[in-house]
Design an enzyme around this catalytic site. Structure first.
Site, PDB file in Angstrom:
ATOM      1  NE  ARG A 541      -2.391  -0.583   3.562  1.00 26.92           N
ATOM      2  CZ  ARG A 541      -2.882   0.187   4.545  1.00 26.92           C
ATOM      3  NH1 ARG A 541      -4.006   0.847   4.370  1.00 26.92           N
ATOM      4  NH2 ARG A 541      -2.244   0.267   5.699  1.00 26.92           N
ATOM      5  CB  SER A 605       5.922  -6.275   7.952  1.00 27.23           C
ATOM      6  OG  SER A 605       5.191  -5.086   8.056  1.00 27.23           O
ATOM      7  CG  ASP A 659       4.119  -5.596  10.657  1.00 31.82           C
ATOM      8  OD1 ASP A 659       5.073  -5.789  11.422  1.00 31.82           O
ATOM      9  OD2 ASP A 659       3.485  -6.539  10.127  1.00 31.82           O
TER      10      ASP A 659
END
Length: 911
Positions: A541, A605, A659
């Site tokens: 994203r 992440s 994350d």
């Protein structure tokens, strides 16, 4: 003929016509219009709803008695099983011998024993002694290799069960009475009698069932499963398969159970008053259970015969038939039998049969009398079939509505002399049912071997289910973590955390405890526009985040989601980061920010070693990524180099964050008490704010720093060996990072479906489920995503689980569906407990850091497993509270933590 004779003839003709008119009036009283049948259907349906919502009470309109029969035969049973059926006038014993031979899988041997007059008039103790003697006599006539036998007792009277083999008689019915039995456990009474009588055998009464349940089981097969059992015999009853969630007292269970409706007692609240004739009331007065079992008295054959006898006697006494002559035979119960009625209503020779029958009773009957008797018999007979159809329509309506179906297709198993007496009965029943239940397509299956066969099958299925449950329990035992297990695991996690924090042991620690250089949580004064990238799995994203004051609405975000194809995730550094930059470029174009350079927070992440807030060295790939040229490199630098290769945009990377850190920061913006970040999705990880004095890998003792634990690798040194099952080993061996991320592979969504698949394969190989036939579906790697577990565990009943499994091409039984649900629950429950172990270790560490006896703290949490699974979060919360009792832990679900948190970190750093 003179005038006097004419007058006498005319008077006789008028009397005959008058009598005929009176007879027709009485015959018409037995006729049931459609509106009355609909009223019976609706009243019985309503009574079922009431009966299911209340625990067993004999005063209910319908008791709706649980049978505790929760399994049907599936064709895998083997061995010798006894069925014992008690009827009003006889006892049936059957031996069912089941084998795995395809040419001859079933052998049945049976024998009938009449119940003699002295037994009928005897005590309950004598009755059960007689039943045991029937079994002993039957077995003595056989040559059996085994002496250990399981028996199911078909007992056609209302019983209250508390277990399959524990039930007490509520009351006698069908004009039967044996003193000393009501209120007592009939299974125990039979077991005691068998122990005393059958001393050459070891017979265990493992179940007691009603005749309707026995009928249902007698016709059940895998290809055409029956869900309703209907008995229309001396009495009548109906049983059907109900979801446990709908049964009072059992609503928290999973699966289904056969329910004995005991519809024989329907009508006790006056629901049948409008259709009850004066002759029914007279018959009722002569019964042994006056005022009770009214529905049965309008349907069952023993009452049907008595109603006709009473009708004829009453009409004779009134002078309407038999010239007013009433003989003693018409006043004696039992003088009419079902076969007499069947002979009388025969279309071809019925009048002749009627004449012969009346002669046997000593009656002098005219042809008109015979015709009238035939009409009365026909009317009562037809009424029985129509009433039965109305009751069945009520049951089917309930099943259809409870299953949420616009149309129900179902098989009804039927048994009983009344139903089998002549084809006309079944035809009337089916035609009436069509008009009363137009939304149901019903196939009737006549029971060939009777309830006793169903009883023997219950014995076989019950024993098979017992073995199945033992097999499932054995396989799932390693997934059941005890309090002691969790205490040990928490201690080990703390030890690994200390190793990761220590400068001396950090390089060899499995829990790396990586410094993030995030030293401050947001305090609400952050302002500005920021970009955020979020790379943590197959989706990537790009976000633009505006941070304003809380009065102005706080944080506003717009985002675009892009896919990282597997071939890119497993390619090389240039292809992977060029793809990421192309996505960023597309975002700039869509949102008209080309030419602007905004501070950027990069959520990455994967395990990284950070030497600064904007520098992260990739330690290893996880979650299916394996792009070459990345491990050991600074991923921020790889991103910057990819931007240089595409000159359309420029970026200012302020921070690279995990994350978990992003999640913690996003939740800390809402709750300042949030000092822990947790991800439970495709993978799992945690971070928390640690005191700098405890961080040996970074210079300085003042303040705090967020530590990215990278706890997924906990156990890579073998410390979890005792808790890793054979199924975990198989999943690990098939993964792209075998031997690594052992803790993550016990918790995260990427692996749970595979663990379930391997367990199901093992249970299939053990012939516990799927009839021991492994399918290609179960052999297909990664066939079950995490959503599979979520859907299976979130379904209210076995029908829905079956539908889910059938979508995967698996043909399953009710028991299979329940086992699959148990397996999913065991795997997800262990995952939640394992996760709670890690969180409890962290909160206890923070509590000790602060030197407080009680700690209030918030965990910011994100991830699809946590958010989407119906029970994971609840189990995590409860287990954490259990094993960390000195910490009051609040879990706060992150709203888009990965992207929002990265922007907030950039905002804090920028400030």
């Amino acid at each position: 003929m003179n005038s006097e004779q004419k007058k006498l003839l005319e008077a006789a003709l008028m009397r005959s016509q008058c009598n005929e008119s009176k007879i027709q009036k009485h015959v018409q009283a037995f006729h049931l219009p459609q509106e009355q049948l609909q009223h019976v259907r609706d009243s019985l349906y309503s009574a079922m709803q009431t009966g299911l919502k209340e625990k067993v009470k004999d005063s209910l309109p319908l008791p709706m008695l649980p049978s505790y029969v929760c399994t049907l035969t599936d064709g895998t049973e083997t061995g010798d099983f006894l069925g014992l059926e008690m009827k009003k006038d006889q006892v049936k014993v059957m031996l069912l011998q089941l084998s795995d031979r395809k040419d001859d899988p079933v052998v049945m041997k049976k024998k009938d024993f009449p119940i003699t007059e002295n037994i009928v008039n005897g005590s309950g103790e004598q009755l059960f002694e007689f039943l045991a003697k029937c079994v002993a006599t039957f077995l003595d006539g056989l040559s059996l290799n085994t002496k250990n036998l399981s028996l199911c007792f078909c007992f056609p009277f209302p019983c209250e069960h508390i277990a399959l083999n524990q039930c007490k008689l509520i009351r006698w019915s069908k004009d039967c009475r044996w003193p000393g039995v009501e209120g007592h456990d009939v299974a125990q009474l039979l077991q005691t009698a068998l122990n005393q009588t059958c001393k050459n055998y070891q017979i265990e009464v493992i179940a007691v069932i009603n005749d309707s349940v026995g009928t249902l089981l007698s016709c059940h097969s895998e290809k055409e499963p029956c869900e309703v059992g209907l008995v229309i015999d001396a009495g009548t009853n109906c049983g059907y398969v109900e979801e446990l969630q709908h049964i009072a007292g059992l609503e928290h269970g999973a699966g289904c159970m056969c329910i004995n409706t005991e519809w024989s007692s329907f009508g006790k609240l006056g629901e049948l008053n409008d259709i009850t004739t004066e002759f029914d009331l007279q018959m009722d007065k002569q019964s042994m259970d006056r005022g009770k079992n009214m529905f049965e008295k309008l349907v069952g054959s023993i009452y049907l015969c008595d109603t006709i006898r009473v009708t004829l006697a009453t009409l004779a006494e009134k002078g309407d038939i038999f010239s007013g002559v009433l003989t003693p035979t018409l006043l004696t119960k039992g003088k009419m039998e079902l076969q007499d009625i069947v002979d009388i209503i025969d279309e071809k020779v019925g009048l002749a049969n009627t004449k012969n029958f009346l002669v046997r009773l000593g009656m002098v009957a005219s042809n008109q009398d015979c015709f009238n008797v035939q009409q009365i018999c026909q009317a009562v007979y037809v009424r029985s079939a129509k009433l039965c159809a109305a009751g069945l329509a009520g049951v089917l309506t309930h099943i259809r509505i409870s299953q949420g179906l616009p149309h129900l297709k179902i098989i009804v198993a039927v048994d009983g002399d009344m139903y089998k007496s002549r084809p006309q009965y079944g035809q009337i029943l089916q035609e009436t049912l069509k008009s009363l239940a137009p939304d149901c397509t019903v196939t009737f299956a006549t029971s060939e071997h009777g309830c006793v066969f169903g009883a023997a099958r219950v014995a076989a299925a019950t024993l098979r289910l017992k073995h199945q449950q033992e097999g499932v329990a054995q396989v799932l035992a390693p997934f059941r973590l005890s309090m002691s297990d969790m205490d040990t695991l928490r201690t080990m996690m703390r030890q690994e955390m200390e190793k990761g924090l220590s400068k001396e042991t950090h390089s060899t620690a499995t829990v790396r405890m990586l410094p993030t250089y995030v030293r401050h949580l947001p305090d609400g004064t952050e302002r500005g526009e920021f970009l955020a990238l979020d790379l943590g799995g197959t989706n990537f994203r790009v976000l633009m985040v505006q941070v304003k004051s809380k009065e102005e609405g706080g944080v506003h975000m717009v985002s675009e989601t892009y896919t990282i194809p597997p071939e890119v995730a497993q390619s090389n550094a240039i292809e992977l980061f060029d793809h990421i930059v192309q996505c960023i470029n597309d975002f700039h174009s869509k949102h008209s920010i080309v030419g602007r350079t905004l501070p950027l927070g990069f959520t990455f992440s994967f395990p990284c070693s950070q030497t600064n807030l904007d520098k992260g060295i990739l330690l290893r790939w996880t979650k299916g990524f394996s792009a070459t040229g990345c491990v050991g490199e600074d991923v921020v630098q790889l991103l910057r180099e990819a931007v240089k290769r595409q000159t359309d945009i420029d970026i200012d990377v302020v921070a690279i964050v995990n994350d978990t850190v992003g999640t913690m920061m996003a939740c800390a913006y809402v709750d300042p008490n949030c000092e822990i970040g947790l991800i439970v999705g495709t993978g799992t990880n945690a971070c928390y704010m640690e005191e700098m004095r405890n961080v040996g890998t970074v210079e300085g003792d003042e303040g705090r720093m967020c530590i990215n634990m990278e706890w997924g690798a906990f156990g890579d040194n073998g410390c979890l060996e005792h808790y890793i099952t054979q199924f975990d080993e198989k999943v690990d061996a098939e993964s792209i990072n075998a031997g690594q991320q052992r803790y993550e592979k016990l918790i995260s969504g990427m692996y749970l479906g595979e663990i379930v698949r391997y367990i199901l394969l093992e249970l299939t190989m053990r012939k516990v489920i799927f009839r021991g036939r492994p399918s290609e579906v179960l052999k297909t790697k990664n066939i079950f995503p995490t959503k599979f577990l979520t859907n299976v565990e979130d379904t209210p009943g076995h029908h829905y689980v079956c539908n889910i499994l059938e979508e995967y091409g698996l043909s399953v039984s009710t028991e299979d569906a329940l086992v699959v649900k148990d397996v999913c629950r065991a795997v997800s429950s262990r995952a939640a407990k394992m996760c709670a172990v890690g969180i409890s270790a962290v909160v206890e560490k923070i509590r000790e850091n602060r030197r407080v006896s009680k700690l209030d703290i918030t965990v910011g949490v994100d991830g699809t497993l946590y958010k989407m699974h119906p029970y994971f979060a609840t189990k995590l919360h409860k287990t954490t509270a259990l094993i960390a009792p000195n910490c009051n832990v609040k879990f706060l679900l992150s709203e888009d933590g990965s992207g929002k948190g990265a922007a907030l970190i950039a905002a804090v750093a920028h400030k």
